[in-house]
Design an enzyme around this catalytic site. Sequence first.
Site, PDB file in Angstrom:
ATOM      1  CG  ASP B 249      -1.958  -1.207   1.298  1.00 55.67           C
ATOM      2  OD1 ASP B 249      -2.189  -1.654   0.292  1.00 55.67           O
ATOM      3  OD2 ASP B 249      -2.416  -1.517   2.267  1.00 55.67           O
ATOM      4  CG  ASP B 368     -11.955  -2.343  -1.457  1.00 56.69           C
ATOM      5  OD1 ASP B 368     -11.238  -3.083  -1.472  1.00 56.69           O
ATOM      6  OD2 ASP B 368     -11.821  -1.076  -1.631  1.00 56.69           O
TER       7      ASP B 368
END
Lengths: 196, 488
Positions: B249, B368
């Site tokens: 990330d 997600d």
Amino acid sequence: MKVSLIDSPVANVANIARALRTAGAEVEITSDPIAIANAQKLVLPGVGSFIAAMQWLTENGIDHAIRDAVKRGASLLGVCVGHQLLFDLSHEMGSTPGLGLVKGEVHKFGGILPVPQIGWNRVAANGPLFDGVENGVFYFVNSYAAMNAPDEIARADYGGPFTAAVQRERVFGVQFHPEKSSAAGLRVLRNFIAWM
Amino acid sequence: MDVIPSLDLLGGNVVRLLRGDFANVTTYGDPETVLDSLDVLVGSRLHIVDLEASRSGHPVETNIVRRLATRGLRIQAGGGIRSLDHARTWIDAGAEKVVIGTVAADAPEVLRTIVDDLGADRVIAAIDIRDGVVRVGGWERDAKSSLAEVLRRVEELGIGEALITDISKDGAMRGPSFALYRSLRTNLRIIASGGVSAISDVVSLGRIANVSGCVIGRALLDRRIDLAEAKARVATTNAIPERVIPCLDVRDGRVVKGVNFVDVRDAGDPVECAMRYEAEGADELVILDISATDANRATALDTVRRVSESLFIPLTVGGGVRTIEDFRALLRAGADRVAINTAALRNPQLIADCAREFGVQAVVLSCDAKRTGDHFEAMVRSGKESSGVDAVEWCRRAEELGTGEILLTSVDRDGTNSGYDIELLRAVTSVVKIGVIASGGAGNVEHFRDAIEAGGARAVLAASLFHDRKLSIGDVKQFLSSEGIPVR
């Protein structure tokens, strides 16, 4: 060892150039037919459509240049669609002749598994291109492949066996992406660079 | 690995009972019609249960077995076989084998008589288990012997196969009991039964030592599993390795890690991390640009460029991709595949457009998902906002539109190290043919196994676990391999 990498607009040339350099080659990126015809070691990359790739080769006289180079004794490595271009014919949307440097035809995967194949696959291989490859798993992205080619030196299975690599004298082709296959892929490139 | 269709018969029809309850019956019609619709090939094994006989002890569906045997099916018949005469009835009707349950567990002398008369190769021992205890008499009571004793006795009689059913899983469509089959210590060839409800279940069972087949009932009848597809997947299962994917990330050119997408901390240089991961055996690398504001996009592209220049494995990049031009810029910077999330939910056509422009192999749907009541909802804006779209349905639709793979993140589990959301994974992997990358929640090596084995994921992704060096990629691959899951 100098390697001439054919600068096709339908290929990811930068990645292969980087992998060839890491494998020890001095890389010349070129689309000049004269330079290609006189090269000692040639790499023909390609992604996407066989038809578009073949069209680009013929329109620029590079098909003849490649054949001339091979006749003179150059060694050649086709990668992915570059590998498919080596064959007599591809059945991608109709029939399109290839370079005819190795025997066989390219077909769409016929099995029940999702197409394109995207990912690693285990390869059963032999011959100098695979010398010292400890773990024969390579990265593939393809919907089409040659099946049971007479000059096959490596085979894999995706809902049925297909030809993962070929060799006919000085002409090599790999259906997988050596530049994305980590150490095993770099080893294959190193073997091609060292092959006389 | 034998994939064996199972038909429960009652009153001449194919039926299903929910958890063995005769008051809870679903009827599917006559056996011939059902078999034709399932494309069961001549020479295939077929499992038949005479439900009336299992209740009364008297076989009634012998005519059906006779008819099906003449179609060239290799039938194994069972249901309440408690005597040699009863067993003989099935063999006389043309069954290849009989499946003996209660008697195998509770009356060894009767089992011996049947084996002596019919031959051990015509007998399959059926053992039904609930909470580790063998159940008999239509699952009504505990057997006198333990599972280990029953297995040993069956083996001593020269019987080669045991059909082992986990009662709590049967007909529930939540997957078989992998832990049970893995725990069995026996030389018998095990046929697994109960809960097989996705093709990945068949593949996963085939990877467990001793398991030589599985019986599928309701999942075939309800079209959750296509027989031909299941057989094709089983045939290639060992050639195509499952992948372990570390995720970086990245924000403003640095690797960071968030817990539940909120608290964020610095974890290093992306190029260093990427090179370490490839050396450890990573099969692919994912970079998610979690800032991805317009101002920072140039930084993200530069990060992708730098990482791709030092990497010889596939690179997938996501975060803030809104247009075909964003997509193209990332591919040009060196990404092999680009993940789209929020923008695709707002404009699903973006998936089709990118697939047409760059090829299906370049498109990854990043979904997600968050539990909302009894379903999962697709979230937007880094998991912060609900889209109102059902996550499972969205993944199915994205496959149709042209995505090559799905990166499925459980927002609830992300950063918690409490394990992947297996229910979410099963819900998606059982409705799409393309690969699903499991993401969110990995905390130990077993979690990775479960995501692949029970969840049906074709790849497992983790971020903080690998950053913090709690586990190395090598540790994970070694464990998966020891569990029979092929890795590179």
